[in-house]
Design an enzyme around this catalytic site. Structure first.
Site, PDB file in Angstrom:
ATOM      1  N   ARG A 269       1.089  -1.195  -0.016  1.00  0.00           N
ATOM      2  CA  ARG A 269      -0.423  -0.359   0.003  1.00  0.00           C
ATOM      3  C   ARG A 269       1.138   1.748   0.226  1.00  0.00           C
ATOM      4  O   ARG A 269       1.575   1.612   0.901  1.00  0.00           O
ATOM      5  CB  ARG A 269      -1.269   0.078   1.454  1.00  0.00           C
ATOM      6  CG  ARG A 269      -2.046   0.875   1.233  1.00  0.00           C
ATOM      7  CD  ARG A 269      -2.973   1.270   2.425  1.00  0.00           C
ATOM      8  NE  ARG A 269      -1.814   1.991   3.198  1.00  0.00           N
ATOM      9  CZ  ARG A 269      -1.660   2.012   4.532  1.00  0.00           C
ATOM     10  NH1 ARG A 269      -2.842   1.079   5.114  1.00  0.00           N
ATOM     11  NH2 ARG A 269      -1.136   3.033   5.795  1.00  0.00           N
ATOM     12  N   HIS A 273      -4.087   4.393   4.681  1.00  0.00           N
ATOM     13  CA  HIS A 273      -5.687   3.323   3.993  1.00  0.00           C
ATOM     14  C   HIS A 273      -6.025   4.797   3.807  1.00  0.00           C
ATOM     15  O   HIS A 273      -6.955   4.311   2.634  1.00  0.00           O
ATOM     16  CB  HIS A 273      -5.108   2.871   5.929  1.00  0.00           C
ATOM     17  CG  HIS A 273      -6.607   2.803   5.949  1.00  0.00           C
ATOM     18  ND1 HIS A 273      -6.453   1.205   5.234  1.00  0.00           N
ATOM     19  CD2 HIS A 273      -7.781   2.959   6.401  1.00  0.00           C
ATOM     20  CE1 HIS A 273      -7.783   0.270   5.691  1.00  0.00           C
ATOM     21  NE2 HIS A 273      -8.241   1.480   6.147  1.00  0.00           N
ATOM     22  N   TYR A 282       2.948   5.196  11.918  1.00  0.00           N
ATOM     23  CA  TYR A 282       3.751   3.963  11.993  1.00  0.00           C
ATOM     24  C   TYR A 282       4.448   3.411  10.942  1.00  0.00           C
ATOM     25  O   TYR A 282       4.295   1.955  11.418  1.00  0.00           O
ATOM     26  CB  TYR A 282       2.320   3.334  12.078  1.00  0.00           C
ATOM     27  CG  TYR A 282       1.451   3.367  11.219  1.00  0.00           C
ATOM     28  CD1 TYR A 282       1.750   2.901  10.368  1.00  0.00           C
ATOM     29  CD2 TYR A 282       0.403   4.412  11.271  1.00  0.00           C
ATOM     30  CE1 TYR A 282       0.868   2.737   8.921  1.00  0.00           C
ATOM     31  CE2 TYR A 282      -0.636   4.450  10.102  1.00  0.00           C
ATOM     32  CZ  TYR A 282      -0.150   3.722   9.286  1.00  0.00           C
ATOM     33  OH  TYR A 282      -1.246   3.851   8.149  1.00  0.00           O
TER      34      TYR A 282
HETATM   35  C1  TPP Z   1     -15.566  -5.451  10.754  1.00  0.00           C
HETATM   36  C2  TPP Z   1     -14.419  -4.297  10.197  1.00  0.00           C
HETATM   37  N1  TPP Z   1     -13.443  -4.508  11.453  1.00  0.00           N
HETATM   38  C3  TPP Z   1     -13.099  -2.704  11.496  1.00  0.00           C
HETATM   39  C4  TPP Z   1     -12.925  -2.441  10.331  1.00  0.00           C
HETATM   40  C5  TPP Z   1     -12.250  -0.995  10.231  1.00  0.00           C
HETATM   41  N2  TPP Z   1     -11.385  -1.070   9.313  1.00  0.00           N
HETATM   42  C6  TPP Z   1     -11.202  -0.921   7.732  1.00  0.00           C
HETATM   43  S1  TPP Z   1      -9.951  -1.104   6.876  1.00  0.00           S
HETATM   44  C7  TPP Z   1      -9.496  -2.069   8.050  1.00  0.00           C
HETATM   45  C8  TPP Z   1      -8.193  -2.534   8.267  1.00  0.00           C
HETATM   46  C9  TPP Z   1      -7.897  -3.824   6.837  1.00  0.00           C
HETATM   47  O1  TPP Z   1      -6.858  -4.346   6.048  1.00  0.00           O
HETATM   48  P1  TPP Z   1      -6.740  -5.139   5.106  1.00  0.00           P
HETATM   49  O2  TPP Z   1      -7.094  -6.237   5.255  1.00  0.00           O
HETATM   50  O3  TPP Z   1      -5.190  -5.655   5.638  1.00  0.00           O
HETATM   51  O4  TPP Z   1      -7.397  -4.855   4.199  1.00  0.00           O
HETATM   52  P2  TPP Z   1      -6.485  -2.584   3.255  1.00  0.00           P
HETATM   53  O5  TPP Z   1      -7.188  -2.033   3.812  1.00  0.00           O
HETATM   54  O6  TPP Z   1      -5.031  -2.891   3.460  1.00  0.00           O
HETATM   55  O7  TPP Z   1      -6.950  -3.327   1.813  1.00  0.00           O
HETATM   56  C10 TPP Z   1      -9.653  -1.811   9.407  1.00  0.00           C
HETATM   57  C11 TPP Z   1      -9.908  -2.568  10.167  1.00  0.00           C
HETATM   58  C12 TPP Z   1     -13.689  -2.265   9.391  1.00  0.00           C
HETATM   59  N3  TPP Z   1     -13.681  -1.762   8.483  1.00  0.00           N
HETATM   60  N4  TPP Z   1     -15.295  -3.842   9.243  1.00  0.00           N
END
Ligand code: TPP
Ligand code: MG
Lengths: 375, 325
Positions: A269, A273, A282
């Protein structure tokens, strides 16, 4: 308080660090050299490669446009795909029109491959709707923000394909963090037990907001598949050739009754985020710099140049086209109408609903009372 | 007595810090609560000061966050879980409602589950779906859970410490759109009201507004804006248990009542308040208890949320209607 190292910390030997580099399928090096892999290959004409290059450039351009729109307050938030273009274009172009794709919220590149108008992708982030396209028309499901939920939908959809016959397949996208969610693990169990025609496409971009992969896993993610009883494979997610090859093969396996595959696309990424995030809190700049050298677009360009498949004019024309598409999307984004208040009550149920009708009518006359006053 | 002016987010942070200093068994756990300090910075610096064993960046798994918190509590710890946004509590729903809520009773009172689940809730921040919801009624409807909501920095600081000290599970709602509001915070807890009590946030004589969390400020502003009537505002603070005497005292004095929350009106917490007030204050009421809140639809896209969310005008419109009887 500290945790007793012997009891609390993961063993330092044996288990491989989850983000230790590859073990991965690569067909095009960061320098643009074609390399062989014993199991995977793609035969691509110059035109096909140029077409992939065009996709990559355009989706990056659209992403930049969306970031700019967010900075200018025209979008509420944006989840950038920067760095993940090859993972999304390679897998998206491996699909047939009749296959079904289930995205998370970052798959703007896959949306592009499914002919979803980029403006309708912006609607959710602009706050004018929760989704702007008909999933059935594009065989591209709604974005799903609740992490991992869509993986079970994909498993169920694949079970439907199985029952209908034919050789379509489903693909579901999720991140490295998502692999911790119960729903994702349940979808592995279900798909394995049902031998469903599904491809799990995990974009391991190394981060789940601020959490590095080590917070989620002790082993490389692709190796999780083995325990569930289906193959897992790690691919260089910044190599569009390799992603295309690996995804095609996984889809073919699904089509021919061999069940699920987990693909871990090893990528990064490159941005925050989302636009509300501040990654300087971080992660280290050096990590970003190292990944810049593995850029998914530059290597295709280098390959095209090296093999005299494209000249300066080609690259300029693609840049111009991307710019034109970008500004068209920007213009149409700004023209997206704000929804009418009554949209709140629309499409909640299939048929009239007395409670909602009452709320809507009451609110409409309440709003009307202001107009009377100001008139 | 010493006071300091803090934002609500900072006040939460100071409250957590105090609780962690006072009791080594207090743990903080959730997604991105460590290095990042949480997406709202509520846990900023805690991992640096208390270490990774006490401030845990958890896997992305909400059922796991609450489920392991239960296990830690069984082992004598006092976990404070952060659910990143209201809409992401549902993967943990089984652990909260079927496990956490029931364990004391199922164990004939032998087990204690001092788990706090912090949930930033409510809308008004222009977010995408699942980031603006008000799920409190699911939890007030579940016996075995205490449910509270803070509305201002002072209460944030005090109530989080009281919640952590509480031997029962507490669902702790934080008004996310008020995180950056600043106010003086009383740092000495000795004179603090119990977190089970409601408080009169503004005195008035003509009508009572009942609210909690983000809507307290909205109601205070509405009361301020109304030049004709004297409006009392009660901050419910504790949704379960409900401080009936403070609520009923107020309504008996004013004779009129409007309940305001962001959650849908239909089957919302306001329905409970209206029913109870009707039962207990029937002869004091000049008009029916009215409710202002969200609609019986999914939370709308953010460009429509100003319609969905109660604002000054909608609150005062309801106040007007209580005088039409
Ligand atoms: C059930 C849930 N918990 C928390 C969140 C908040 N949240 C949004 S994106 C994220 C991290 C996601 O990481 P990853 O699966 O690696 O996907 P990326 O964003 O890196 O593409 C979190 C914790 C959410 N959207 N849904
Ligand atoms: Mg990730």
């Amino acid at each position: 308080m500290t945790i007793d190292a012997a009891r609390g910390a993961p063993p330092s030997t044996g288990a491989q660090s989850p983000s230790a580099p590859p073990e991965l399928v690569q067909l095009l090096t960061p320098e643009g050299e074609r390399v062989e892999h014993p199991e995977y290959d793609v035969e691509l004409t110059a035109d096909e490669i140029k077409s992939l290059y065009r996709d990559l450039v355009i989706v990056r351009r659209l992403d930049q446009e969306a970031l700019a729109l967010t900075r200018q307050g025209e979008l509420g938030v944006w989840a950038s795909l920067l760095g993940q273009e090859a993972a999304q274009i390679g897998s998206g172009r491996a699909l047939r029109p009749t296959d079904m794709a289930f995205p998370s919220y970052r798959e703007h590149g896959v949306a592009w491959c499914r002919d979803v108008d980029p403006v309708s992708v912006l609607g959710l982030f602009r706050g004018v709707n929760h989704s702007g396209w008909d999933p059935r028309e594009h065989n591209f499901h709604l974005y799903t923000i609740v992490i991992g939920s869509q993986s079970l939908h994909a498993a169920g959809y694949a079970m439907g394909i199985q029952r209908d016959g034919g050789d379509d397949a489903a693909i579901v996208y999720f991140g490295d963090g998502a692999t911790s969610e119960g729903d994702v693990n349940e979808s592995f169990v279900w798909s394995a037990a049902q031998n469903a025609p599904i491809v799990f496409f995990c974009q391991n971009n190394q981060w789940a907001i601020s959490e590095p992969l080590e917070r989620q896993s002790r082993i490389p993610l692709y190796r999780r598949a083995e325990g569930f009883g289906f193959p897992g494979i790690r691919v260089d997610g910044n190599d569009v050739f390799a992603v295309l090859a690996v995804t095609r093969k996984a889809l073919d396996n699904a089509r021919s009754g061999q069940g699920p595959t987990l693909i871990e696309a090893f990528t990064y990424r490159m941005g925050a985020h989302t636009t509300t995030d501040d990654p300087t809190r971080y992660r280290l700049e050096a990590e970003l710099e190292a990944w810049k050298l593995k850029d998914p677009i530059e290597r295709v360009k280098a390959y095209l140049v090296k093999n005299q498949m494209a000249d300066k004019d080609f690259f300029e024309s693609i840049d111009d086209e991307a710019k034109t598409i970008g500004s068209d999307v920007r213009r149409r984004c700004l023209e997206l109408p704000d929804p009418e208040a009554t949209a709140i009550w629309e499409n909640v149920y299939a048929t009239d609903h007395s409670l909602l009708a009452g709320e809507r009518d009451q609110f409409t006359s309440y709003l009307g009372s202001f107009e009377e006053v100001t008139r | 007595m010493s006071t300091e002016t803090l934002s609500l987010s900072r006040a939460m942070n100071e409250g957590l810090r105090k609780a962690m200093e006072n009791d080594p068994k207090v743990l903080v756990m959730g997604e991105d609560v460590g290095k990042l300090g949480g997406v709202f910075r509520v846990t900023d610096g805690l991992q640096k000061d208390f270490g990774e064993a006490r401030v845990i960046d958890t896997p992305l798994a909400e059922s796991g966050i609450v489920g392991t918190a239960i296990g830690l509590a069984l082992r004598g710890y006092r976990p404070v879980c952060e659910i990143q946004f209201d809409g992401f509590v549902f993967p943990a729903f089984n652990q909260i409602t079927s496990q956490l809520a029931k364990m004391r009773m199922r164990s004939l009172g032998t087990l204690e589950l001092p788990v706090v689940i912090r949930i930033p809730f409510g809308g008004g921040i222009g977010a995408v779906e699942h980031h603006s919801e008000s799920p409190e009624a699911y939890f007030t409807h579940t016996g075995g859970l205490r449910v509270v909501a803070c509305s201002n920095p002072s209460d944030a600081y005090t109530m989080i410490q009281q919640a952590i000290a509480c031997p029962d599970p507490v669902i702790f709602f934080e008004p996310k759109r008020r995180y950056w509001d600043k106010a003086p915070v009383e740092l000495d807890l000795s004179a603090a009201a119990s977190f089970e009590s409601a408080v009169v946030a503004r005195e008035g004589t003509d009508v009572t507004l009942l609210a909690y969390g983000p809507m307290v400020k909205t109601c205070l502003e509405a009361a301020q804006a109304d030049e004709e009537r004297s409006i009392e505002v009660v901050d419910i603070r504790s949704l379960n248990p409900l401080d009936e005497s403070t609520v009923m005292d107020s309504v008996r004095r004013t004779g009129r009542c409007v309940v305001v929350h962001e959650a849908p009106v239909f089957n919302g917490y306001g329905a409970e308040l209206a029913a109870r007030i009707t039962e207990k204050c029937f002869y004091h009421l000049e008009s029916p208890v009215l409710r202002v809140g969200g609609f019986s639809t999914p939370y709308p896209p953010s460009r429509l949320e100003d319609h969905y969310l109660p604002d000054l005008d909608r609150v005062l419109d309801a106040v007007d209607r209580t005088f039409e009887w």
